[in-house]
Write a protein that holds these residues in place. Structure first.
Motif, PDB file in Angstrom:
ATOM      1  N   ASP A 109       1.787  -1.205  10.971  1.00 55.53           N
ATOM      2  CA  ASP A 109       2.233  -2.514  11.182  1.00 55.53           C
ATOM      3  C   ASP A 109       3.219  -3.013   9.853  1.00 55.53           C
ATOM      4  O   ASP A 109       2.757  -2.574   8.691  1.00 55.53           O
ATOM      5  CB  ASP A 109       0.835  -3.371  10.963  1.00 55.53           C
ATOM      6  CG  ASP A 109       0.998  -4.660  11.288  1.00 55.53           C
ATOM      7  OD1 ASP A 109       2.123  -5.260  11.785  1.00 55.53           O
ATOM      8  OD2 ASP A 109      -0.133  -5.425  11.518  1.00 55.53           O
ATOM      9  N   MET A 126     -13.840  -1.063  -1.705  1.00 55.82           N
ATOM     10  CA  MET A 126     -13.134  -0.027  -2.022  1.00 55.82           C
ATOM     11  C   MET A 126     -11.922  -0.581  -2.485  1.00 55.82           C
ATOM     12  O   MET A 126     -11.399  -1.462  -1.937  1.00 55.82           O
ATOM     13  CB  MET A 126     -12.917   0.871  -1.117  1.00 55.82           C
ATOM     14  CG  MET A 126     -12.232   2.325  -1.660  1.00 55.82           C
ATOM     15  SD  MET A 126     -12.207   3.570  -0.051  1.00 55.82           S
ATOM     16  CE  MET A 126     -12.250   2.510   1.352  1.00 55.82           C
ATOM     17  N   SER A 166      -9.570   3.620   6.791  1.00 56.88           N
ATOM     18  CA  SER A 166      -8.411   3.945   8.036  1.00 56.88           C
ATOM     19  C   SER A 166      -9.053   5.519   8.428  1.00 56.88           C
ATOM     20  O   SER A 166      -8.746   5.595   9.721  1.00 56.88           O
ATOM     21  CB  SER A 166      -7.006   3.785   7.432  1.00 56.88           C
ATOM     22  OG  SER A 166      -6.916   4.202   6.098  1.00 56.88           O
TER      23      SER A 166
END
Ligand code: MSP
Length: 520
Positions: A60, A307, A32
């Protein structure tokens, strides 16, 4: 002699930049942060050029996944989403990202906008009630077709989807397939890079199905209630995508109308279908213009692995910032990835890059130039008394870098833009070796030449600060301070080469911008 550039005569440019709104069931990480860094860089680039720029990010917060995460944390969803959303916000603030608005899907304005759009599309006859059975992945919050599964499992979550059958509301997405294809045909750069446009075209070779846009409250209550049937909440993607409208609407109808068609959504390839198929067809149904570009970047792995919390290899932006500084982290992510392609993060490679490009290349140029300026002229910038071919070549190297940055950023080739700046820095370092001001300085008769060489080098540093500023904002600001230029001096339009420093201008003594890092 350099001439003043004509004032840039052009229509005011605008850009509306968005990131995906992040799910609050995880905390900010390398992935992100990467989207944020790209958007922040592009936003800074446009602001620097005086463009009307709006940059929006957010969280969100509805749907199964979030409701489950809240339950697992033993919290009410509202309390849980407030907490994690605040973590996103404070992380991005600490990273220095210059977003204009942070939107949450639990915001009252957003809820209102979603309901308004639903009501409009329903009234137009594009939403109908029906029965549907399908394979549903809770992780993705969507139904899968058999074909999309890998060995019967969700390709992302590697879990078998559940068969779910229920009555729901459907958006008549199928009705827009031809219009979507026509748009893709008419606007070849609507989705970029091209590989993702091709993926979407391949998807659209199959008949498009209608989209289930509701969830019965018997199964899920954590969502936005449908305005035309209170027994249902809105499917989380139909809710989330609309954030892009809500975030801009608050600027008023005029700004909305001006900025909306300039929307540049930035996402990773994981959420291509919702953005490339659901969203444009939803916009068509709602009577809104499509975005200008859907910009799709690749996925980062860490030491060659996906990840994940369970692998314990999650890279946190604030750890990187504490260890290396935010600019160094930004530099490495942007320099080591090609927009649209996957990339692999390795901390050892990051250290090598920082030492080579930031400590050596940029750092040395700054310290050598400023220390000679100090030693020979007490920091006072000298007039340029002549222009030799090597001086012209240096000026040209920076003009080329400027042109490249302009072109490459607009094409989202951010690593190429950085390469261009670093090529010019290389050139400047070689210019020092070739012109050898430290040797000339021993001869009093050569003083004017030494002053000229250093003046040219200061111009190189000034230009590097301007060009690098969207990428490395703190470094550029520190460099501007060292050069005694006002921070506003980094905004375009820029003075012509040789005009930035007036007689008597005094620059500061050098400091190490990027200390060398000893590899662990
Ligand atoms: N909530 C949805 C998006 C709704 S937008 C209307 C969502 N959220 S997410 O938290 O899963 O974020 C996905 C996005 O995070 C990706 O599209 C990308 O921007 C970023 N990334 C998450 N992991 C990433 C990598 N490993 N590599 C690169 N970007 C990644 O999907």
């Amino acid at each position: 002699m350099p001439t003043e550039r004509p004032p840039a005569a052009r229509a005011p440019r605008r850009i509306y930049i968005t990131t995906p709104i992040y799910y609050v069931n995880a905390e900010p990480h390398l992935g992100s942060a990467y989207t944020m860094i790209i958007c922040d860089t592009v936003a800074r680039f446009h602001r620097q050029r005086g463009d009307d720029t709006i940059f929006v990010t957010g969280t969100d917060e509805h749907g199964d996944k979030i409701a489950q995460a809240a339950a697992a944390a033993g919290e009410h969803p509202q309390q849980y989403t407030d907490r994690v959303s605040a973590v996103f916000r404070s992380t991005w603030d600490a990273c220095g990202f210059t977003y204009d608005r942070f939107i949450r899907t639990t915001d009252a304005e957003h809820v209102r906008t979603v309901r308004e759009i639903l009501a409009r599309v329903h009234a137009a006859g594009d939403i109908y009630f029906g029965r549907y059975g399908g394979l549903y992945c809770t992780g993705c919050e969507r139904f899968y077709t058999e074909k999309e599964l890998v060995d019967g499992k969700c390709p992302d979550h590697r879990t078998a989807p559940e068969w779910i059958e229920e009555e729901n509301y459907f958006f008549r997405m199928s009705a827009y397939q031809h219009r979507l294809l026509a748009e893709l045909d008419a606007r070849p750069d609507l989705i970029r890079p091209e590989r993702y446009r091709n993926e979407v075209l391949a998807l659209l070779r199959e008949p498009l199905e209608d989209l289930c846009i509701s969830r019965p409250k018997s199964r899920l209550t954590w969502g936005i209630e449908l305005p035309f049937d209170e027994r249902f909440v809105t499917y989380v993607w139909f809710d989330a995508l609309i954030n892009y409208v809500t975030a801009l609407e608050e600027l008023g109808p005029e700004r909305f109308a001006a900025l909306w068609p300039t929307a540049n959504h930035f996402i990773a390839k994981d959420i291509l279908k919702p953005h490339a198929v659901f969203w444009p067809t939803m916009l068509m149904a709602a009577g809104l213009p499509l975005y200008q570009h859907l910009n799709v970047h690749g996925y980062w792995t860490v030491d060659g692995e996906k990840m994940s919390k369970s692998l314990g290899n999650v890279v946190r932006p604030l750890d990187m910032r504490a260890r290396y500084g935010m600019d160094a982290f930004r530099y490495v992510l942007l320099r080591e990835s090609v927009f649209g392609l996957d990339a692999d993060f390795r901390e050892a490679a990051l250290v090598t890059r920082i030492n080579a490009d930031l400590a050596n290349n940029l750092g040395n140029l700054v310290s050598r130039t400023l220390s000679m300026q100090q030693r020979y002229f007490q920091g006072v910038v000298q007039p340029r008394t002549e222009v030799r071919p090597e001086d012209e070549a240096l000026e040209r190297a920076w003009a080329d870098a400027e042109g490249e940055v302009e072109t490459q950023v607009r094409a989202l080739a951010l690593s190429r833009a950085l390469e261009a700046i670093w090529r010019a820095l290389d050139h400047a370092n070689k210019y020092i070796v070739e012109t050898a001001p430290f040797t000339l300085a021993k001869d009093p008769a050569a003083r004017p030449r030494v002053g000229t060489i250093l003046h040219n080098l200061l111009e190189a540093l000034r230009t590097s600060a301007q060009l690098a500023s969207p990428f490395l904002p703190d470094t550029a600001a520190r460099l501007a301070t060292l050069l005694a230029l006002p921070p506003a001096g980094l905004a375009a339009p820029w003075p012509a080469w040789g005009r930035a420093f007036v007689p008597g201008h005094t620059v500061a003594s050098p400091v190490a911008l990027f200390p060398r890092i000893e590899p662990a």
